[in-house]
Motif scaffolding. Structure first.
Motif, short mmCIF file in Angstrom:
data_model
loop_
_atom_site.label_atom_id
_atom_site.label_comp_id
_atom_site.label_asym_id
_atom_site.label_seq_id
_atom_site.Cartn_x
_atom_site.Cartn_y
_atom_site.Cartn_z
N LYS A 132 0.83 -1.21 0.00
CA LYS A 132 0.00 0.00 0.00
C LYS A 132 0.86 1.25 0.00
O LYS A 132 0.58 2.21 -0.72
CB LYS A 132 -0.95 0.01 1.20
N ARG A 165 2.43 1.58 -3.48
CA ARG A 165 1.43 2.03 -4.46
C ARG A 165 1.23 3.54 -4.33
O ARG A 165 1.23 4.26 -5.33
CB ARG A 165 0.11 1.31 -4.24
N LYS A 188 -3.07 1.78 -10.19
CA LYS A 188 -3.27 0.34 -10.10
C LYS A 188 -4.21 -0.11 -11.21
O LYS A 188 -5.30 0.44 -11.36
CB LYS A 188 -3.84 -0.04 -8.74
N GLU A 248 -4.61 -6.26 -9.27
CA GLU A 248 -4.06 -6.75 -8.00
C GLU A 248 -4.52 -8.18 -7.82
O GLU A 248 -5.52 -8.61 -8.39
CB GLU A 248 -4.48 -5.89 -6.82
N VAL A 289 -3.61 -8.49 -0.53
CA VAL A 289 -2.96 -8.26 -1.83
C VAL A 289 -1.46 -8.54 -1.71
O VAL A 289 -0.79 -8.00 -0.85
CB VAL A 289 -3.20 -6.81 -2.31
N MET A 308 0.68 -6.52 -7.44
CA MET A 308 -0.05 -5.40 -8.01
C MET A 308 0.68 -4.90 -9.25
O MET A 308 1.91 -4.89 -9.30
CB MET A 308 -0.12 -4.29 -6.96
N HIS A 337 5.49 -3.61 -11.69
CA HIS A 337 4.86 -4.67 -10.90
C HIS A 337 5.44 -4.63 -9.49
O HIS A 337 6.66 -4.49 -9.32
CB HIS A 337 5.13 -6.03 -11.52
#
Length: 125
Positions: A24, A27, A38, A41, A46, A49, A59
């Motif tokens: 997270k 990202r 994104k 996922e 997750v 992603m 990636h």
């Protein structure tokens, strides 16, 4: 008779995969700096992603206890290396190699993300 297969192959996209300890956080960072969004996922929670913007694709794979290698893991071309470098600095990222014009026609720098992944960023000049 053998044939040289490599001369017959047409290549498609290739994308770097970065190991990360907090998917997270990674990202959010790559979205804020480069605008990567994104597009895929997988897993619950997750664990993989795909981030994408324009022609760039990155990636992310969640790896507990991840330790980045001591070399560049990805290279990204941008339209404004100065702006990208300032954004990295605003986010407190370590600049591994300062922004400079290279003799091979690129203005480039290298930063390390929070997991230590080294990313080479450049624009043509």
């Amino acid at each position: 008779m053998t044939t040289d297969t490599s001369s017959q192959l047409r290549l498609g996209r290739i994308a770097a995969t970065l190991g990360v300890s907090d998917i997270k956080r990674s990202r959010a960072l790559y979205r804020e700096i480069f605008g990567l969004e994104k597009v895929f996922e997988n897993g619950s929670p997750v664990g993989f992603m795909i981030l994408k913007k324009d022609e760039a694709e990155l990636h992310l794979t969640l790896q507990k206890g991840y330790r980045a290698p001591p070399f560049n893991q990805a290279h990204i071309m941008v339209s404004d290396a100065d702006a990208a470098c300032r954004a990295c600095e605003r986010h407190g990222l370590r600049i591994v190699k300062r922004l400079q014009n290279k003799d091979y026609g690129l203005r480039a720098f290298v930063f390390a993300d929070p997991d230590g992944n080294r990313i080479d960023v450049a624009e043509e000049f």
